[in-house]
Design an enzyme around this catalytic site. Structure first.
Site, mmCIF file in Angstrom:
data_model
loop_
_atom_site.group_PDB
_atom_site.id
_atom_site.type_symbol
_atom_site.label_atom_id
_atom_site.label_comp_id
_atom_site.label_asym_id
_atom_site.label_seq_id
_atom_site.Cartn_x
_atom_site.Cartn_y
_atom_site.Cartn_z
ATOM 1 N N ASP A 36 38.915 35.379 42.889
ATOM 2 C CA ASP A 36 37.771 34.655 43.460
ATOM 3 C C ASP A 36 36.484 34.989 42.705
ATOM 4 O O ASP A 36 36.328 36.094 42.183
ATOM 5 C CB ASP A 36 37.638 35.047 44.949
ATOM 6 C CG ASP A 36 36.796 34.050 45.722
ATOM 7 O OD1 ASP A 36 36.530 32.944 45.210
ATOM 8 O OD2 ASP A 36 36.401 34.389 46.860
ATOM 9 N N HIS A 53 35.867 28.864 35.609
ATOM 10 C CA HIS A 53 37.332 28.770 35.710
ATOM 11 C C HIS A 53 37.970 29.008 34.342
ATOM 12 O O HIS A 53 39.012 29.646 34.237
ATOM 13 C CB HIS A 53 37.739 27.400 36.250
ATOM 14 C CG HIS A 53 37.264 27.135 37.646
ATOM 15 N ND1 HIS A 53 37.366 28.062 38.654
ATOM 16 C CD2 HIS A 53 36.665 26.046 38.218
ATOM 17 C CE1 HIS A 53 36.862 27.561 39.789
ATOM 18 N NE2 HIS A 53 36.421 26.343 39.535
ATOM 19 N N LEU A 147 58.312 41.485 33.796
ATOM 20 C CA LEU A 147 57.401 41.162 34.896
ATOM 21 C C LEU A 147 57.694 39.769 35.471
ATOM 22 O O LEU A 147 57.883 38.819 34.712
ATOM 23 C CB LEU A 147 55.957 41.179 34.347
ATOM 24 C CG LEU A 147 54.869 40.753 35.322
ATOM 25 C CD1 LEU A 147 54.585 41.853 36.339
ATOM 26 C CD2 LEU A 147 53.579 40.411 34.562
HETATM 27 C C1 IPE Z 1 40.873 31.399 47.592
HETATM 28 O O1 IPE Z 1 39.574 31.321 47.145
HETATM 29 C C2 IPE Z 1 41.757 30.484 46.789
HETATM 30 C C3 IPE Z 1 42.035 30.925 45.413
HETATM 31 C C4 IPE Z 1 41.623 32.031 44.884
HETATM 32 C C5 IPE Z 1 42.847 30.013 44.643
HETATM 33 P P1 IPE Z 1 38.523 30.312 47.809
HETATM 34 O O2 IPE Z 1 37.243 30.519 47.094
HETATM 35 O O3 IPE Z 1 39.065 28.947 47.838
HETATM 36 O O4 IPE Z 1 38.452 30.855 49.300
HETATM 37 P P2 IPE Z 1 37.338 30.645 50.424
HETATM 38 O O5 IPE Z 1 37.100 29.159 50.554
HETATM 39 O O6 IPE Z 1 36.107 31.355 49.969
HETATM 40 O O7 IPE Z 1 37.932 31.253 51.651
HETATM 41 C C1 IPE Z 2 38.172 31.160 42.381
HETATM 42 O O1 IPE Z 2 36.823 31.009 42.129
HETATM 43 C C2 IPE Z 2 39.019 30.105 41.737
HETATM 44 C C3 IPE Z 2 39.573 29.114 42.673
HETATM 45 C C4 IPE Z 2 39.431 29.130 43.968
HETATM 46 C C5 IPE Z 2 40.342 28.050 42.094
HETATM 47 P P1 IPE Z 2 35.904 30.064 43.012
HETATM 48 O O2 IPE Z 2 35.875 28.718 42.400
HETATM 49 O O3 IPE Z 2 36.320 30.097 44.429
HETATM 50 O O4 IPE Z 2 34.516 30.781 42.824
HETATM 51 P P2 IPE Z 2 33.359 30.972 43.914
HETATM 52 O O5 IPE Z 2 33.980 31.597 45.119
HETATM 53 O O6 IPE Z 2 32.830 29.610 44.199
HETATM 54 O O7 IPE Z 2 32.381 31.864 43.246
HETATM 55 MG MG MG Z 3 35.767 31.228 46.028
#
Ligand code: IPE
Ligand code: IPE
Ligand code: MG
Length: 261
Positions: A36, A53, A147
């Site tokens: 995240d 990303h 792995l």
């Molecule tokens: C969780 O992250 C999903 C992934 C890492 C793929 P999100 O950024 O989507 O989660 P929330 O919305 O903050 O709970």
């Molecule tokens: C995690 O990073 C990747 C996915 C959920 C695909 P985010 O896109 O959720 O990044 P934040 O939480 O907005 O910083």
């Molecule tokens: Mg996120």
């Protein structure tokens, strides 16, 4: 039922240089990561979210390498949740594009490194080309013994349990299963993660204290480590820090500590 097991070291051709930082007996057998913070990483630099990303893919490569070096047996990464469909269409298609690129660019190398790829998540909503790539990656690496990299893509924990309930209902309807014989093992046998031990350690980056529909059945006795690092900044040092924290935990599984038992 898959009980959390003590770690076992796994021979990996990926293992260039086993880390001296982590005592082998405390290496988790299965690490699951909620990656995240890509969006925040980009926002802090005035960059588009997709750039976060893109940089996140580099962190995935590093995590796979480090897991191999440490002797982790299973690494699960949360790449796209069912709820991520709520994001703008251009971000969703950008994420799918990156996933396709990752498989195209890295598959041969992962295969050479003896990594076995496994994908968990729904197929609904995904284009044929991405499904074909994910199938190809799993087929190619099916017999690898290093792995296991589990990619949770278009994954939702509740949806996985709903699917499992449907499968069990079908077995009962068809007379293949007696409802009185349903136990936790029955449920595990119809989850997407069947055959994969439960995560010992769940790492979440970017400081958020929630599961976000990630492996709710499987993480009942996992240890959680939340790091402040945003996912693109997650490196070998972050991984070692999380595993070292795991090594300090007293896992009781409802019983008593080993000394008192
Ligand atoms: C969780 O992250 C999903 C992934 C890492 C793929 P999100 O950024 O989507 O989660 P929330 O919305 O903050 O709970
Ligand atoms: C995690 O990073 C990747 C996915 C959920 C695909 P985010 O896109 O959720 O990044 P934040 O939480 O907005 O910083
Ligand atoms: Mg996120």
């Amino acid at each position: 039922m898959s009980r959390p097991m003590p770690s076992e070291s796994t021979a990996l051709s990926l293992a260039a240089d086993p880390s001296p930082a982590v005592e082998p007996a405390r290496v988790p057998r299965h690490v699951a990561i909620i990656m995240d913070g890509n969006g925040r990483w980009a926002a802090r630099r005035g960059l588009p979210r997709l750039e976060g990303h893109r940089r996140g893919i580099e962190a995935v490569r590093s995590a796979v390498r480090t897991a191999g070096e440490m002797g982790v047996g299973y690494l699960t990464i949360y790449g796209f949740s069912i709820e991520n469909w709520r994001r703008p269409a251009d971000e969703v298609s950008g994420l799918f594009g990156l996933m396709k690129r990752f498989v195209r660019v890295d598959l041969a190398q992962l295969h050479d490194a003896n990594v076995r790829l496994r994908v968990i998540g729904g197929r609904t909503g995904l284009d044929d080309d991405i499904l074909a790539l994910l199938d190809e990656a799993q087929d190619l690496t099916r017999r690898n013994t290093g792995l296991t990299l589990v990619v949770a893509f278009n994954y939702g924990g509740r949806q996985e349990i709903v699917e499992a309930a449907r499968e069990i209902a079908r077995q009962v309807r068809d007379g293949r299963l007696d409802p009185d014989e349903i136990d936790a093992c029955t449920i595990e046998s119809v989850l997407a993660t069947r055959g994969i031990p439960d995560p010992d350690l769940v790492i979440r980056t970017s400081g958020e204290l929630r599961l976000s529909n990630f492996l709710p059945w499987q993480t009942t006795y996992s240890e959680f480590v939340v790091l402040p690092d945003l996912w693109p900044d997650f490196d070998a040092g972050s991984f070692h820090k999380a595993v070292a924290a795991f090594g300090q935990r007293d896992r009781r599984f409802g019983g008593l500590t080993a000394e008192r038992a």
